[in-house]
Design an enzyme around this catalytic site. Structure first.
Site, PDB file in Angstrom:
ATOM      1  N   GLU A 185       0.733  -1.199   0.110  1.00  0.00           N
ATOM      2  CA  GLU A 185      -0.135   0.119  -0.100  1.00  0.00           C
ATOM      3  C   GLU A 185       1.000   1.087   0.047  1.00  0.00           C
ATOM      4  O   GLU A 185       1.955   1.041  -0.321  1.00  0.00           O
ATOM      5  CB  GLU A 185      -1.099  -0.012   1.211  1.00  0.00           C
ATOM      6  CG  GLU A 185      -0.458  -0.273   2.371  1.00  0.00           C
ATOM      7  CD  GLU A 185      -0.022   0.980   3.234  1.00  0.00           C
ATOM      8  OE1 GLU A 185      -0.747   1.796   3.715  1.00  0.00           O
ATOM      9  OE2 GLU A 185       1.217   1.168   3.421  1.00  0.00           O
ATOM     10  N   ASP A 210      -6.671  -6.080  -4.496  1.00  0.00           N
ATOM     11  CA  ASP A 210      -6.157  -6.811  -5.815  1.00  0.00           C
ATOM     12  C   ASP A 210      -4.926  -7.822  -5.127  1.00  0.00           C
ATOM     13  O   ASP A 210      -4.550  -7.582  -3.948  1.00  0.00           O
ATOM     14  CB  ASP A 210      -5.625  -5.742  -6.790  1.00  0.00           C
ATOM     15  CG  ASP A 210      -4.488  -5.049  -6.344  1.00  0.00           C
ATOM     16  OD1 ASP A 210      -3.465  -5.196  -6.755  1.00  0.00           O
ATOM     17  OD2 ASP A 210      -4.850  -4.091  -5.446  1.00  0.00           O
TER      18      ASP A 210
END
Length: 238
Positions: A185, A210
Site C-alpha cells: 500500500e 487486488d
C-alpha cells in the site's frame, strides 16, 4: 512547528470539533460513505481541496472521518496537522492493498502490525540507524478482539508502504514477498512515524482489493460493498 489558529491551509473546520479518534480512508468519497452509512448527527468539518472530513457519533461515541489522498506525502501532511493542530490521539487508516502472499485472497482483512517502506521519510529524524514502523499495540489488540467477536478472520503482520505504484524494477515485489510482507500500500509508514514521534496511537486496517502475484482485481462497485467489514472494525475503536 505549531499553529496558533485552529485551522491550517489544508483543514478549515470553521468551529466544528474534530474528535480524538479519526478514521482515515484515502478516498474522501469513502469518508462520505462511512458518514452516510454509520454516523449520527454528522457535521462536515472540511472541504478544502475536496478532502472531505466529518464529525459525528457512532453508538454514542464521538468520532471523525476524513480522506487523506494517496501516498505518504499526503497522508503525512494531513495526519501531522490532525495530531499537532487539532489534538487527535487515535488515527486509524482504513484502505486497500495488493496482496503478495499465496494464502491471501480478495477481500481479506489485514492489520498492519508493521510497515516496511522504500520511502526516505524517516531521514528528517536524523536517527543513528534503521527505524521499524509499528502500530499502536492498544489499537491493534482491540481491533483483533473486535474481529474475533465478529467472526472475521484477519491477517496480522508486516506490510509494504511504497512510494512507487508503477515500478520500473519488475523484481521488487517478489523480493518483498520473500521477506514475508503481506501486501503493498502507500500510506502506513508515514502515519506510523508521525504518530510515534508525537506519542499518539495509529493503526492501519486494510482490505485486499487486488492480488499482485495472481493478477486478480476487484471492481470499484464490489469494493464499496465488500469493505464494510473493515469499516465496522475501525468504528469500534472509538
Amino acid at each position: 512547528m505549531t499553529f496558533k489558529q485552529k485551522e491550517t491551509p489544508h483543514i478549515k473546520p470553521n468551529g466544528v470539533e474534530i474528535a480524538e479518534t479519526i478514521l482515515l480512508p484515502g478516498d474522501p468519497l469513502r469518508a462520505k460513505f462511512i458518514v452516510e452509512t454509520y454516523l449520527e448527527d454528522a457535521v462536515q468539518f472540511n472541504s478544502v481541496r475536496n478532502m472531505l472530513g466529518y464529525t459525528g457519533t457512532y453508538r454514542g461515541k464521538k468520532i471523525s472521518v476524513m480522506g487523506t489522498g494517496m501516498g505518504m506525502p499526503s497522508m503525512s501532511l494531513y495526519s501531522w496537522e490532525l495530531i499537532h493542530v487539532f489534538g487527535v490521539k487515535n488515527l486509524i487508516r482504513i484502505g486497500t492493498c495488493g496482496a503478495l502472499q499465496d494464502h491471501m485472497n480478495l477481500y481479506d482483512i489485514v492489520f498492519a502490525m508493521g510497515a516496511s517502506t522504500d520511502s526516505n521519510y524517516v531521514h528528517q529524524y536524523n536517527l543513528p540507524g534503521q527505524y521499524s514502523n509499528i502500530a499502536s499495540f492498544a489499537l491493534l489488540e482491540k481491533a483483533k478482539k473486535t474481529a474475533d467477536q465478529k467472526g472475521l478472520p484477519v491477517h496480522v503482520g508486516n506490510v509494504l508502504t511504497s512510494d512507487i505504484f508503477y515500478n520500473a524494477d519488475e523484481t521488487a515485489m517478489e523480493k518483498w514477498r520473500k521477506m514475508g510482507i503481506l501486501c503493498a500500500e502507500m500510506e502506513t509508514a508515514g502515519l506510523y512515524m508521525n504518530a510515534a514521534y508525537a506519542g499518539v496511537n495509529a493503526l492501519t486496517i486494510l482490505t485486499v482489493s487486488d492480488h499482485i502475484i495472481r493478477n486478480e482485481q476487484t471492481t470499484p462497485e464490489e469494493r464499496q460493498l465488500a469493505f464494510t467489514n473493515m469499516m465496522e472494525i475501525a468504528l469500534e475503536l472509538a
